[in-house]
Design a protein around this motif. Sequence first.
Motif, PDB file in Angstrom:
ATOM      1  N   SER A   1      16.104  31.973 -26.406  1.00  0.00           N
ATOM      2  CA  SER A   1      17.090  32.575 -26.626  1.00  0.00           C
ATOM      3  C   SER A   1      17.460  32.129 -28.167  1.00  0.00           C
ATOM      4  N   CYS A   2      16.905  31.207 -28.951  1.00  0.00           N
ATOM      5  CA  CYS A   2      17.031  30.890 -30.222  1.00  0.00           C
ATOM      6  C   CYS A   2      16.596  31.576 -31.058  1.00  0.00           C
ATOM      7  N   ALA A   3      16.713  31.412 -32.574  1.00  0.00           N
ATOM      8  CA  ALA A   3      16.380  32.484 -33.515  1.00  0.00           C
ATOM      9  C   ALA A   3      14.750  32.333 -33.553  1.00  0.00           C
ATOM     10  N   ALA A   4      14.090  33.201 -33.947  1.00  0.00           N
ATOM     11  CA  ALA A   4      12.581  33.175 -34.146  1.00  0.00           C
ATOM     12  C   ALA A   4      12.262  31.769 -34.614  1.00  0.00           C
ATOM     13  N   GLY A   5      11.412  31.360 -34.299  1.00  0.00           N
ATOM     14  CA  GLY A   5      10.688  30.066 -34.772  1.00  0.00           C
ATOM     15  C   GLY A   5      11.373  28.900 -34.004  1.00  0.00           C
ATOM     16  N   CYS A   6      12.611  28.965 -33.955  1.00  0.00           N
ATOM     17  CA  CYS A   6      13.473  27.845 -33.402  1.00  0.00           C
ATOM     18  C   CYS A   6      13.262  27.411 -31.968  1.00  0.00           C
ATOM     19  N   GLY A   7      12.746  28.405 -31.227  1.00  0.00           N
ATOM     20  CA  GLY A   7      12.278  28.241 -29.819  1.00  0.00           C
ATOM     21  C   GLY A   7      11.126  27.408 -29.772  1.00  0.00           C
ATOM     22  N   GLN A   8      10.260  27.663 -30.718  1.00  0.00           N
ATOM     23  CA  GLN A   8       8.981  27.083 -30.694  1.00  0.00           C
ATOM     24  C   GLN A   8       9.184  25.522 -31.084  1.00  0.00           C
ATOM     25  N   VAL A   9      10.017  25.235 -32.201  1.00  0.00           N
ATOM     26  CA  VAL A   9      10.281  24.026 -32.473  1.00  0.00           C
ATOM     27  C   VAL A   9      11.015  23.217 -31.281  1.00  0.00           C
ATOM     28  N   LEU A  10      11.980  23.763 -30.445  1.00  0.00           N
ATOM     29  CA  LEU A  10      12.663  23.202 -29.324  1.00  0.00           C
ATOM     30  C   LEU A  10      11.918  22.644 -28.156  1.00  0.00           C
ATOM     31  N   SER A  11      10.516  23.821 -28.346  1.00  0.00           N
ATOM     32  CA  SER A  11       9.718  23.625 -27.214  1.00  0.00           C
ATOM     33  C   SER A  11       8.528  22.569 -27.489  1.00  0.00           C
ATOM     34  N   SER A  12       8.473  22.095 -28.660  1.00  0.00           N
ATOM     35  CA  SER A  12       7.432  21.074 -29.216  1.00  0.00           C
ATOM     36  C   SER A  12       7.805  19.850 -28.743  1.00  0.00           C
ATOM     37  N   PRO A  13       6.883  18.865 -28.747  1.00  0.00           N
ATOM     38  CA  PRO A  13       7.055  17.527 -28.419  1.00  0.00           C
ATOM     39  C   PRO A  13       7.846  16.833 -29.526  1.00  0.00           C
TER      40      PRO A  13
ATOM     41  N   GLY B   1       1.651  29.878 -23.794  1.00  0.00           N
ATOM     42  CA  GLY B   1       2.272  28.266 -23.672  1.00  0.00           C
ATOM     43  C   GLY B   1       1.302  27.547 -24.565  1.00  0.00           C
ATOM     44  N   ALA B   2       1.822  26.158 -24.601  1.00  0.00           N
ATOM     45  CA  ALA B   2       0.952  25.014 -25.410  1.00  0.00           C
ATOM     46  C   ALA B   2       0.831  23.850 -24.368  1.00  0.00           C
ATOM     47  N   TRP B   3      -0.099  23.289 -24.646  1.00  0.00           N
ATOM     48  CA  TRP B   3      -0.446  22.163 -23.894  1.00  0.00           C
ATOM     49  C   TRP B   3       0.400  20.822 -23.614  1.00  0.00           C
ATOM     50  N   TRP B   4       1.142  20.898 -24.608  1.00  0.00           N
ATOM     51  CA  TRP B   4       2.322  19.757 -24.647  1.00  0.00           C
ATOM     52  C   TRP B   4       3.555  20.080 -24.103  1.00  0.00           C
ATOM     53  N   CYS B   5       3.953  21.376 -23.819  1.00  0.00           N
ATOM     54  CA  CYS B   5       4.889  22.059 -23.128  1.00  0.00           C
ATOM     55  C   CYS B   5       5.532  21.697 -21.754  1.00  0.00           C
ATOM     56  N   PRO B   6       6.357  20.889 -21.595  1.00  0.00           N
ATOM     57  CA  PRO B   6       6.642  20.340 -20.168  1.00  0.00           C
ATOM     58  C   PRO B   6       7.180  21.637 -19.464  1.00  0.00           C
ATOM     59  N   HIS B   7       7.798  22.708 -19.936  1.00  0.00           N
ATOM     60  CA  HIS B   7       8.256  23.863 -19.314  1.00  0.00           C
ATOM     61  C   HIS B   7       6.964  24.748 -18.829  1.00  0.00           C
ATOM     62  N   CYS B   8       5.888  24.641 -19.550  1.00  0.00           N
ATOM     63  CA  CYS B   8       4.662  25.439 -19.272  1.00  0.00           C
ATOM     64  C   CYS B   8       4.078  24.562 -17.723  1.00  0.00           C
ATOM     65  N   ASN B   9       4.210  23.250 -17.976  1.00  0.00           N
ATOM     66  CA  ASN B   9       3.651  22.676 -16.572  1.00  0.00           C
ATOM     67  C   ASN B   9       4.594  22.950 -15.550  1.00  0.00           C
ATOM     68  N   ASP B  10       5.940  23.013 -15.757  1.00  0.00           N
ATOM     69  CA  ASP B  10       6.774  23.280 -14.462  1.00  0.00           C
ATOM     70  C   ASP B  10       6.305  24.679 -14.103  1.00  0.00           C
ATOM     71  N   GLN B  11       6.164  25.540 -15.130  1.00  0.00           N
ATOM     72  CA  GLN B  11       5.751  26.921 -14.597  1.00  0.00           C
ATOM     73  C   GLN B  11       4.634  26.963 -13.509  1.00  0.00           C
TER      74      GLN B  11
END
Length: 310
Positions: free
Chosen positions: A46-58, A228-238
């Motif tokens: 729900s964050c601005a474009a690019g921000c969500g990718q940063v928040l999901s990064s390690p 997704g991305a390999w380091w994404c914890p929410h991806c693993n949760d999914q």
Amino acid sequence: MSRTSRRREAPWIQRNARYLIAAIASVGALGTAYLTALKLLGDPASCAAGCGQVLSSPYATVFGLPLTLFGFLAYTSMGLMALAPLVISPDRNRELRQNLENWTWQLLFVGAAAMTVFSAYLMYLLAAEIQAVCPYCITSAVLSVSLLALTLLGRSWDDVGQVMFTGVLVSMVTLVGTLGIYSGINNPVTAETSSVPGEPGDPITTTSGQSEIALAQHLTNIGAKMYGAWWCPHCNDQKQLFGKEAAAQITYIECDPGGQNPQTALCQANSDNVAGYPTWEINGEYYGGTQTLEQLADASGYQGSRDFRN
């Protein structure tokens, strides 16, 4: 010459520097508080474009806590230090106020210098590692530089050489500490991976029931994709919700160039819709964040059994 005359002779920037620092720190605190809430709620999409990718990064997590939480504490501390001497009346306790002004100016400079160096490193990560444009991150960097400029210009420093020496020392300590914090990410230890493409180091430990497998097959048949991305914890949760067997059957798009079988071109082509990980593309619609299996079933028009285990 009276105290009033001396006060009038002080440059405007010096008379108002503490108020300006407090105002800038307030803006930074509000922004980082908002980002911290998004991170803790697991809703970076729900964050601005690019921000969500940063928040999901390690890089968005330090010592198991959101990096933005430390930013909020830093901005709040800067604001409190800027205003602290102003609550003491110079007519009642002039010596205490003067001492507090001297100490807080030193601390404000140290804090601003550290924040600026750390922000500069984050800008490097945005450009070289994460490869995303985050308006909040860029704004925070500008605020940090502004705080540093105000701490330097807002006071007549007696020993400029000592200030510069302190700045260099703080910058070196901050940079070394930052590199140490992120050393595990920048030089990851090769982890044992499972047979599921793009799965992060932590393996999928849940097992799939017939309903999970049927839903995964349905999603694949209709062309649904999970970005997704390999380091994404929410991806693993999914994937844990699907279970190991079903997760192996979904169409997974690895967006990190360092992941297994990356498809970065496809991710970049959908960057306007894929603001964070995971993001599902189902029947032309995009759904950000970890989705329950019920939600995926509803979005995809799945008509099979919903006796999901997880």
